[in-house]
Every structure is written in C-alpha cells, then in structure tokens.
Design an enzyme around this catalytic site. Structure first.
Site, PDB file in Angstrom:
ATOM      1  N   CYS A 127     -10.566 -12.980   7.470  1.00  0.00           N
ATOM      2  CA  CYS A 127      -9.375 -13.592   8.561  1.00  0.00           C
ATOM      3  C   CYS A 127      -8.774 -15.276   8.545  1.00  0.00           C
ATOM      4  O   CYS A 127      -9.419 -15.509   7.448  1.00  0.00           O
ATOM      5  CB  CYS A 127      -9.961 -13.823   9.813  1.00  0.00           C
ATOM      6  SG  CYS A 127     -11.269 -12.273  10.087  1.00  0.00           S
ATOM      7  N   ARG A 154      -3.639 -13.767   6.564  1.00  0.00           N
ATOM      8  CA  ARG A 154      -4.714 -13.558   5.809  1.00  0.00           C
ATOM      9  C   ARG A 154      -5.008 -12.514   7.555  1.00  0.00           C
ATOM     10  O   ARG A 154      -6.039 -11.868   6.811  1.00  0.00           O
ATOM     11  CB  ARG A 154      -5.382 -14.865   6.569  1.00  0.00           C
ATOM     12  CG  ARG A 154      -5.143 -16.284   5.729  1.00  0.00           C
ATOM     13  CD  ARG A 154      -6.292 -17.074   5.633  1.00  0.00           C
ATOM     14  NE  ARG A 154      -7.583 -16.678   5.522  1.00  0.00           N
ATOM     15  CZ  ARG A 154      -7.874 -17.588   4.422  1.00  0.00           C
ATOM     16  NH1 ARG A 154      -7.341 -17.577   3.520  1.00  0.00           N
ATOM     17  NH2 ARG A 154      -8.952 -17.430   3.820  1.00  0.00           N
ATOM     18  N   TRP A 197      -7.912  -9.989  10.682  1.00  0.00           N
ATOM     19  CA  TRP A 197      -7.614  -8.912   9.870  1.00  0.00           C
ATOM     20  C   TRP A 197      -9.449  -8.013   9.216  1.00  0.00           C
ATOM     21  O   TRP A 197     -10.406  -8.356   9.191  1.00  0.00           O
ATOM     22  CB  TRP A 197      -7.208  -9.008   8.439  1.00  0.00           C
ATOM     23  CG  TRP A 197      -7.138  -8.134   7.655  1.00  0.00           C
ATOM     24  CD1 TRP A 197      -5.353  -6.910   7.365  1.00  0.00           C
ATOM     25  CD2 TRP A 197      -7.619  -6.878   5.988  1.00  0.00           C
ATOM     26  NE1 TRP A 197      -5.576  -6.200   6.528  1.00  0.00           N
ATOM     27  CE2 TRP A 197      -7.182  -5.932   5.822  1.00  0.00           C
ATOM     28  CE3 TRP A 197      -8.864  -7.736   5.327  1.00  0.00           C
ATOM     29  CZ2 TRP A 197      -7.099  -5.663   4.668  1.00  0.00           C
ATOM     30  CZ3 TRP A 197      -9.741  -7.043   4.665  1.00  0.00           C
ATOM     31  CH2 TRP A 197      -8.856  -5.628   4.129  1.00  0.00           C
ATOM     32  N   ASN A 246     -14.905 -16.825   9.429  1.00  0.00           N
ATOM     33  CA  ASN A 246     -14.351 -15.811   8.499  1.00  0.00           C
ATOM     34  C   ASN A 246     -15.461 -15.237   7.444  1.00  0.00           C
ATOM     35  O   ASN A 246     -15.911 -16.750   6.793  1.00  0.00           O
ATOM     36  CB  ASN A 246     -12.942 -16.755   7.847  1.00  0.00           C
ATOM     37  CG  ASN A 246     -12.774 -15.814   6.467  1.00  0.00           C
ATOM     38  OD1 ASN A 246     -12.535 -14.668   6.658  1.00  0.00           O
ATOM     39  ND2 ASN A 246     -11.793 -16.691   5.466  1.00  0.00           N
ATOM     40  N   GLY A 247     -15.954 -14.148   7.314  1.00  0.00           N
ATOM     41  CA  GLY A 247     -17.076 -13.169   6.328  1.00  0.00           C
ATOM     42  C   GLY A 247     -17.392 -11.996   7.391  1.00  0.00           C
ATOM     43  O   GLY A 247     -17.033 -11.839   8.017  1.00  0.00           O
ATOM     44  N   GLU A 284       3.662  -3.012 -12.055  1.00  0.00           N
ATOM     45  CA  GLU A 284       3.947  -4.802 -10.968  1.00  0.00           C
ATOM     46  C   GLU A 284       5.313  -4.081  -9.911  1.00  0.00           C
ATOM     47  O   GLU A 284       5.262  -3.871  -9.428  1.00  0.00           O
ATOM     48  CB  GLU A 284       3.959  -5.440 -11.677  1.00  0.00           C
ATOM     49  CG  GLU A 284       4.677  -6.785 -10.867  1.00  0.00           C
ATOM     50  CD  GLU A 284       3.565  -7.259  -9.480  1.00  0.00           C
ATOM     51  OE1 GLU A 284       2.768  -6.833  -9.722  1.00  0.00           O
ATOM     52  OE2 GLU A 284       4.001  -7.459  -8.898  1.00  0.00           O
ATOM     53  N   LYS A 318       4.559  -3.570  -6.084  1.00  0.00           N
ATOM     54  CA  LYS A 318       5.662  -3.988  -5.254  1.00  0.00           C
ATOM     55  C   LYS A 318       6.404  -2.707  -4.181  1.00  0.00           C
ATOM     56  O   LYS A 318       6.365  -3.577  -3.125  1.00  0.00           O
ATOM     57  CB  LYS A 318       6.549  -4.827  -6.259  1.00  0.00           C
ATOM     58  CG  LYS A 318       6.445  -6.411  -5.553  1.00  0.00           C
ATOM     59  CD  LYS A 318       6.119  -7.014  -5.978  1.00  0.00           C
ATOM     60  CE  LYS A 318       4.423  -6.895  -5.567  1.00  0.00           C
ATOM     61  NZ  LYS A 318       3.639  -8.095  -5.592  1.00  0.00           N
ATOM     62  N   GLU A 349       4.039  -1.303  -1.730  1.00  0.00           N
ATOM     63  CA  GLU A 349       2.666  -2.707  -1.042  1.00  0.00           C
ATOM     64  C   GLU A 349       4.231  -2.300   0.257  1.00  0.00           C
ATOM     65  O   GLU A 349       3.737  -2.733   1.414  1.00  0.00           O
ATOM     66  CB  GLU A 349       3.216  -3.716  -1.495  1.00  0.00           C
ATOM     67  CG  GLU A 349       2.146  -4.642  -0.623  1.00  0.00           C
ATOM     68  CD  GLU A 349       1.565  -5.894  -2.159  1.00  0.00           C
ATOM     69  OE1 GLU A 349       1.943  -5.784  -2.684  1.00  0.00           O
ATOM     70  OE2 GLU A 349       0.977  -6.819  -1.475  1.00  0.00           O
ATOM     71  N   HIS A 383       3.247  14.966 -20.809  1.00  0.00           N
ATOM     72  CA  HIS A 383       1.539  15.363 -20.594  1.00  0.00           C
ATOM     73  C   HIS A 383       1.089  16.339 -19.319  1.00  0.00           C
ATOM     74  O   HIS A 383      -0.331  15.830 -19.032  1.00  0.00           O
ATOM     75  CB  HIS A 383       0.862  14.279 -21.683  1.00  0.00           C
ATOM     76  CG  HIS A 383       0.619  14.036 -22.919  1.00  0.00           C
ATOM     77  ND1 HIS A 383       0.787  14.967 -23.350  1.00  0.00           N
ATOM     78  CD2 HIS A 383       2.066  12.977 -23.493  1.00  0.00           C
ATOM     79  CE1 HIS A 383       1.060  14.545 -24.486  1.00  0.00           C
ATOM     80  NE2 HIS A 383       1.992  13.728 -24.410  1.00  0.00           N
ATOM     81  N   LYS A 438      -3.759 -11.154   2.710  1.00  0.00           N
ATOM     82  CA  LYS A 438      -3.093 -12.004   1.480  1.00  0.00           C
ATOM     83  C   LYS A 438      -4.360 -12.300   0.865  1.00  0.00           C
ATOM     84  O   LYS A 438      -4.005 -12.292  -0.197  1.00  0.00           O
ATOM     85  CB  LYS A 438      -2.209 -13.543   2.286  1.00  0.00           C
ATOM     86  CG  LYS A 438      -2.304 -14.089   0.983  1.00  0.00           C
ATOM     87  CD  LYS A 438      -0.621 -13.410  -0.074  1.00  0.00           C
ATOM     88  CE  LYS A 438      -0.452 -15.192  -0.927  1.00  0.00           C
ATOM     89  NZ  LYS A 438       0.549 -13.160  -1.950  1.00  0.00           N
TER      90      LYS A 438
END
Ligand code: M6R
Length: 610
Positions: A6, A31, A79, A103-104, A483, A487, A490, A506, A605
């Site tokens: 967070c 976050r 989050w 946060n944690g 990548e 993107k 996401e 294959h 993030k």
C-alpha cells in the site's frame, strides 16, 4: 491472510491536513486502490474517514458526510491480494488513543491477536494492522517512543508504519522494516510518505528511514531514534526530479506521458555514462576489467524488468561472449541456482522494492556472487543492498504499466554489453565507440517511433474484439515480443502470448483461426526470411497479421494486413525502436476499451510482497 502492498502518508504543519493527505495519496494510488482512508487530529481527538474503493470514493464520502479537519494526520491507500477490500478493512486502524496506517505484513499477527483478545481487546477488521494498533495501545506507557520500541520487539514481518497518539496531538511517529518509507522535511511542516513523488509538490528534501529507525516528526523538527532509544543523525537527500514529472502535464494518462518521455529518459540515463564516445562506469566504481572477471552472469528481475534483462542477454552474449542466464526472480529464489563466487548477479528493478527481486539479490550475496542493481528509485532497498548500483534516470514512473523504465533499463544493458565486450576483447575500441555513438542517436530515432502514434491507434482498433492473439518474433524480436504481449494483457485485458516464431509449428499454430490477430516483429535482417516464412504460415491459416518491421524489410502484399514501418537504427538497437509501437498499441487498445489505463485492475506498481 490479508496481505497489503500500500501507500502511506502523513502531514504536520499549517496547511489543511486533509487536503495535503488526499493530494499526496493521489500520487500513491499506483501502489494500490482497493480502499483509502485518513486520520486527522482535531480538537483533541483522532477523526477517521475511510472507505472501500478509489480515493475518489473517499473524497465523495467526505463531501457528503463531512471531512475531518486539523493540521496533523496520516493517510493510506491499499492494495489487498487476499480478503475482501471493504470499509471495515480500510486503514487507518486503531482506537481513540492510537491510530495506525501500515504497509507490509505482520507475520505473527494471529498470535498477537489471540493474546490481545485474552487481554480483553476486541477486533473489528480481518487485518493484521489492527493488531499492531491494539498492541501499541496495550503497551502504551505514556511515552510513544518506548511504546513503539516495545511493539517492534514483538512484531515479525515487514512494515512501514505511521502512528498518531491522541495524547500527542503535535507529533507523528513513523518506523519501517522491509517496506519503504521516507520523511519529508519542509519549512514549518514535515511529511511521511512511501515514495518521494507523493510530497514533491511540497518539498524536495527527505530522509530515508533505515530498518527499525523511529522518526518523531513535529512541525518544526524531525528526530530519529534507534531501537535502543539512542538519537541518530541522518543525511538529508534532495530529490532531483522535475515536479512536473509526477503530474500528467496535459496528457490524458501517465502512460502516454511516460511513453513520450522516453527519449529524454534515455539521454539522461546514458549521457553521464559516456565519455569520449566510450561507455564509462567509473562513477559507479567499476570498469571493464572488473566486468570481464566474471565467468557467468545472471540477470534476475520480474515482469517488464525481466524482459529488459532478456534483451541484455542477447546483446551481452552476442558482443561479449559471456554466458548469461536470465531468470524470473520468483523462480530463481526457490530453485537452488548454481550461482557462486566469480559470478555476477545483475538485478533490474524500477522501484527497487520488488520483494522477489530483493530476495534473489540476497540469495546471490549469500552465495558470494558479486551483485549489481539497475534501479530507478534512489535509495530504494535493492539499490542499497547491491555491491554496485547503476541508477536509471527515468524520473518517477507513475503508470502501473512500465514503459520508460523498460527503455532506460535496456539502454543500460547496452552500455554494459559494450563495456564488457571491450574488456573481453571481443570488440575493438573502434567498434565500441561506433556502437556507443549509435546508442546516443537512439533518443532521436525514438522520437520518430513515437510519431507512429496514429497508426498504432488505428491498429489497436483492430484488436478490440479479439479474444486472444499472438506476438511472434525471433532473437531480439522474440525478447521484445514478450514485453509487447505483457503490456497488452496488463492494460487492455486481451489475452495474448508471445512465441518464438520458429516454435509455432510445434504446437501453438493450432490456435490460429480465421481473423485471429498475430503481431509479428521483424527487425533482424539475418532472421528476416525465416520469420517471414512463419508469418506466411499463420497468414495462410487465416490470421490477421500486423507486421512491425524495419524500414527495409521486403514484404509481399499478401503477407500482412497492416504494416508498421520502423525508423532505421542499428539492428542490435532495434528493440528500443520497436518497443514504442508495441507500447502504443497496448495503450490505445486499453483506451479504446475504456479501461483505467494507469491503474489496471488487480495490479499495483510496486510488488513489495511475494
Ligand atoms: O519495480 P520493478 O521493476 O521491480 O517491477 C517489476 C514488475 O512488477 C513490473 O515491471 C511489472 O511487470 C510492470 N507492471 C509491467 O508493466
């Protein structure tokens, strides 16, 4: 188990605290955005406003139901990976006497909760944070620092905590372990925040809290203590980022702004490391002799940063002829990797706080490998833990989808490859200078890639009804395809996979049905013919082909439905040029689908938990 990753903030000064907290939380919403809340000290009481959902919901709630007001307070944006985001689980947590944002993860929260329940405490939320708040209350001795020290000796896990006590209406207390936290120093006002951009509008001066250092923050002073209650002095840092860098500056989304910032970000990152057209890492404390002493190189990272590492592998192996193993940090840390003395571990991270990357770095250190971190956020945990650090200078990257950070990470990979190849005598001085010069020209070439924006928007409009699509390429183009695919997934929520073009036959080619989009990347002339054959194979099975290719690639009419021609650059550097249209296609697919581009669902993030 409820796990948080967070953003926390705190303010004390003459301004309207609620405004400052909301403003700072806005910068930290990347976050997490499952809930938001603030606690403000006013009229001798701690007043809390919090609710589920985005910060905007909290603002609306306060407009309807009233807002706390005062000159000191703490705030939180959350989050959660487990457990329903809800009003009750939103931070701050506590009681009338002590209130906390966190946060944690408190790993032993169940035992603490059980103990406190036996002591007569009751709990309203499912969170581990509430146990910290209540444990602070339980040990409260009238002296907040003593109380915090006592609590630190009992909690296990990771935390950045902002704490206010009703009895101390002019002081914020803060402490961290394994979760980031800074203390901002202003004029007659001070701050705490998980990240610098949150407070950059108010001050550029900040302290980095180290493990278990306790900050006592008043309007006119900040004092630091260790867990023996000894005062400690700390160095002040000055953020050199542009204030506008944390604002949208007229762009509809941070992601688009950050795509446009790429030429500048690359210049700012590479120019200090180029002297007389040669790579120069003397400021970072190493040279090509040290680099060429390593037998093996491991590059370990997560997500986009790992994809930057894949480009690095191709380039280092090609130019410097040293074996490079690229791994996903969450895999590396648990697979008992064969890394040891004489090896170099390069970790790549925008935030410098990614838990798996951090753990992989620790593992390499424990195995006596030398470690190098390529990191964007100054003073972050990973930067501090590594033996050597190369800071990328992308400025703050706010959009959850990484663009400019990827680009600068790649630019550093190139410089390392040139330096290493020179040290290994696998390229001459002249070749090294020529490559470096071409890298210096890349920012201008990327401007031309950005000019393909309209075309990318058009191509993106062709993807909106797709259920799934494939990205294909060979060699460096394959590394880049990975990548491109990430993107798109996401932010547009359209499923895609990236595939080595030669591997399709294959198995995966069976997925191709009429109209299925295939985005093919062709920038490497030695592999061009091969990939074009693979494209023909999917085309003849009904695929809608979007070809992103070099200027001179020969394409017959029937091979592709849409062609995006890239500006010319040295083929080794083409991933940087070709990355831009892939970013723009993903961006516009998300915009056209009406998604929240900068804050895609379920993501945050910095992934500071496993
Ligand atoms: O901060 P880091 O570079 O360590 O983050 C690694 C990944 O979480 C990150 O690159 C992620 O994959 C991005 N959201 C992708 O756009």
């Amino acid at each position: 188990m409820v796990i948080f990753m967070c953003g926390i903030v705190g303010y004390i000064g003459d301004r309207d605290c609620t405004n400052v907290l909301i403003d700072a939380l806005e910068k930290l919403e990347y976050r997490g955005y499952d809930s938001a809340g603030i606690a403000v000290m006013g009229n001798g009481a701690i007043n809390v406003a919090k609710c589920k959902g985005r910060l905007a919901n909290l603002v609306e709630k306060m407009e309807n139901e009233g807002r706390p007001s005062g000159n000191m307070g703490i705030g939180h944006t959350r989050w959660a990976t487990h457990g329903e985001p809800s009003d009750i689980n939103s931070h701050p947590h506590g009681n009338r006497r002590v209130t906390v944002v966190h946060n944690g993860i408190i790993e032993n929260y169940r035992q603490i909760k059980e103990f406190l329940i036996n002591e007569g405490y009751s709990f309203v939320s499912e969170t581990d944070t509430e146990t910290v708040a209540k444990l602070l209350d339980y040990h409260y001795s009238g002296n907040p620092v003593d109380t915090i020290i006592k609590v630190l000796s009992e909690i296990k896990g990771s935390y950045a905590l902002g704490v206010i006590f009703r009895d101390f209406p002019n002081t914020i207390y803060a402490v961290r372990k394994d979760s980031p936290l800074i203390v901002g120093k202003g004029e007659h006002e001070n701050f705490i925040a998980s990240d610098v951009p949150a407070i950059m509008k108010y001050t550029r001066n900040y302290y980095l809290l180290e493990q278990n250092e306790i900050a006592v923050i008043k309007k006119e002073s900040v004092t630091f203590y260790n867990t023996h209650k000894e005062k400690i002095s700390k160095e002040i840092h000055v953020a050199d980022w542009d204030v506008d860098a944390a604002e949208k500056g007229g762009y509809e989304h941070f992601m688009l702004k950050e795509i446009h910032e790429q030429p500048t970000a690359i210049k700012t990152t590479i120019m200090p490391r180029i002297q007389n057209s040669m790579p120069d890492f003397s400021a970072e404390g190493f040279d090509n002799k040290r680099l060429s002493s390593y037998k093996k190189i491991f590059i370990v990272a997560c997500g986009t940063a790992m994809h930057a590492g894949l480009v690095g592998k191709y380039v280092i192996e090609k130019l410097a002829r040293v074996p490079v193993i690229v791994d996903i940090a969450s895999e590396f840390r648990y697979r008992e990797p064969l890394i040891g003395e004489g090896d170099l571990m390069i970790v790549i991270s925008q935030s410098g706080e990614t838990a798996d990357t951090k753990a992989a770095l620790e593992l390499a250190k424990n195995n006596n490998a030398d470690t190098m971190a390529i990191v964007n956020v100054k003073g972050s945990s990973i930067a501090r833990d590594a033996d050597m650090v190369i800071y990328t200078h992308a400025g703050p990257e706010i959009s959850v989808a990484s663009t400019k950070a990827y680009m600068v990470q790649i630019s550093v990979m190139y410089l390392i490859a040139f330096e290493l190849a020179l040290g290994n005598d696998t390229i001459t001085k002249e070749q090294c200078a020529a490559y470096t010069k071409q890298l210096e020209e890349i920012p201008d070439i990327i401007e031309q890639s950005i000019a393909l924006e309209n075309k990318c928007q058009f191509v993106a409009s062709k993807l909106l009804n797709a259920e799934s699509l494939l990205y294909i390429g060979r060699g460096l183009d394959y590394a880049l395809s990975m990548e491109g695919s990430l993107k798109l997934k996401e932010i547009s929520y359209i499923h895609s996979e990236s595939y080595a073009a030669g591997e399709l036959k294959h198995g995966t080619i069976s997925l191709i049905t009429e109209g299925m989009p295939v985005i093919a990347v062709v920038t490497q002339d030695d592999l061009e013919e091969k990939t074009i054959s693979n494209i023909k194979e999917v085309k003849s099975r009904g695929a809608m082909v979007i070809l992103v290719c070099g200027k001179d690639v020969q394409v017959e009419d029937e091979v592709a439905d849409y062609v995006i021609r890239l500006p010319k650059a040295d083929k080794l550097l083409m991933p940087m040029v070709a990355a831009v249209p892939l970013q723009l296609i993903a961006y516009y697919a998300a915009v056209l689908k009406g998604n929240d581009v900068d804050k895609p669902r379920n993501l945050a993030k910095s992934v500071t938990v496993e």
